[in-house]
Write an enzyme that holds these catalytic residues in place. Structure first.
Site, PDB file in Angstrom:
ATOM      1  CG  ASP A 191      25.732 -39.801  18.555  1.00  0.00           C
ATOM      2  OD1 ASP A 191      24.577 -40.237  18.445  1.00  0.00           O
ATOM      3  OD2 ASP A 191      26.203 -39.349  19.613  1.00  0.00           O
ATOM      4  CG  HIS A 247      24.880 -35.364  16.970  1.00  0.00           C
ATOM      5  ND1 HIS A 247      24.816 -35.370  18.339  1.00  0.00           N
ATOM      6  CD2 HIS A 247      26.160 -35.747  16.664  1.00  0.00           C
ATOM      7  CE1 HIS A 247      25.996 -35.732  18.836  1.00  0.00           C
ATOM      8  NE2 HIS A 247      26.824 -35.954  17.838  1.00  0.00           N
ATOM      9  CG  HIS A 261      29.863 -32.843  16.255  1.00  0.00           C
ATOM     10  ND1 HIS A 261      30.853 -32.904  17.225  1.00  0.00           N
ATOM     11  CD2 HIS A 261      29.143 -33.983  16.395  1.00  0.00           C
ATOM     12  CE1 HIS A 261      30.730 -34.038  17.906  1.00  0.00           C
ATOM     13  NE2 HIS A 261      29.709 -34.711  17.426  1.00  0.00           N
ATOM     14  CG  HIS A 274      30.280 -42.153  17.370  1.00  0.00           C
ATOM     15  ND1 HIS A 274      30.300 -42.764  18.602  1.00  0.00           N
ATOM     16  CD2 HIS A 274      30.111 -40.829  17.589  1.00  0.00           C
ATOM     17  CE1 HIS A 274      30.148 -41.835  19.544  1.00  0.00           C
ATOM     18  NE2 HIS A 274      30.032 -40.660  18.965  1.00  0.00           N
TER      19      HIS A 274
HETATM   20 ZN   LIG Z   1      28.834 -36.519  17.889  1.00  0.00          ZN
END
Ligand SMILES: [Zn+2]
Length: 249
Positions: free
Chosen positions: A49, A100, A104, A205
């Site tokens: 991510d 995503h 954010h 991540h």
């Molecule tokens: Zn995220």
């Protein structure tokens, strides 16, 4: 005195608990269907991510290539516009690109219109570079409300959560992150001979949502440690799309 009055606070607390569960628990289906597992114990879906991240993603692509691993990258739209070359390279190496959101935010607090705008902008940014829009989506922090999964579905995207979230973004010793990835190998050991078992979806991540070029050295090093070991344990590293291609036995 109304005998129901004392139930008020406890009922409210129960409702709040249910909403919290539906909003954050990775395997809750309360606010719409989500994908949390792969269809086969041998298939591990590694997901990243908060990229693209020029400071790490290119190095990570080389590491994944070295181990013949394909992964899924959930990208932030504003970074996609800043680093289109990293996105192109990720696709060229055979990985799957996914949505995503654009900036954010925590979608739990947003209106249906604001959620739609966040998803659509990232959708468009990816589509402009890759040539086709993404089919997969993950909400920031995993937060959902009654409109999040539905909005993703309206944009022809399935929502993906995870089975393991080791918290690789937290400042901590590398040994601690490596230890928190141990369940993947343990699950493989227990499940590989069981045809009815499912596989893990690992959430890591490669970027940081607060700043481009976030330091994710520990994520890289933890994967350097585990990828050969997971391979030796019999795991294959697949994209989310490949993870669901064949129905579970
Ligand atoms: Zn995220």
């Amino acid at each position: 005195m109304n005998p129901l009055i004392p139930l008020g606070p406890s009922l409210a607390a129960a409702c709040a608990g249910l909403i919290a569960y539906g909003a954050v628990h990775p395997r809750s289906q309360l606010f719409g269907p989500t994908l949390c597992r792969t269809n086969f114990p041998r298939k591990l879906a590694i997901t990243f991510d908060d990229g693209p991240n020029p400071a790490l993603t290119p190095k990570l692509l080389d590491l994944l290539d070295k181990h013949n691993a394909r992964a899924t990258f959930f990208l932030i739209g504003k970074y996609v516009r800043e680093c289109p070359d990293v996105v192109r390279e990720t696709v060229a190496r055979g990985h799957l690109i996914a949505n995503h959101t654009d900036t954010h935010p925590n979608l739990f607090w947003l209106s249906p219109g604001a959620i739609r705008a966040e998803l659509q902008r990232c959708h468009d940014a990816i589509g402009a570079i890759v040539g086709s829009p993404p089919k997969w989506f993950r909400p920031p922090y995993g937060f959902r409300n009654p409109w999040v999964v539905k909005t993703a579905a309206e944009l022809s995207m399935r929502t993906v959560m995870w089975t393991l979230l080791p918290g690789d973004w937290k400042p901590r010793p590398l040994e601690s992150l490596i230890a928190s990835l141990q369940p993947i190998a343990l699950n493989a050991e227990q499940n590989l001979s069981n045809p009815k078992a499912t596989g893990d979806v690992l959430c890591l991540h490669d970027g940081g949502h607060r700043v481009l070029n976030a330091d994710r050295t520990n994520t890289f090093k933890a994967l350097e440690h585990w990828l050969p070991r997971w391979r030796d344990a019999g795991l294959e590293f697949v994209t989310i799309e490949e993870a669901v291609r064949t129905a579970a036995a």
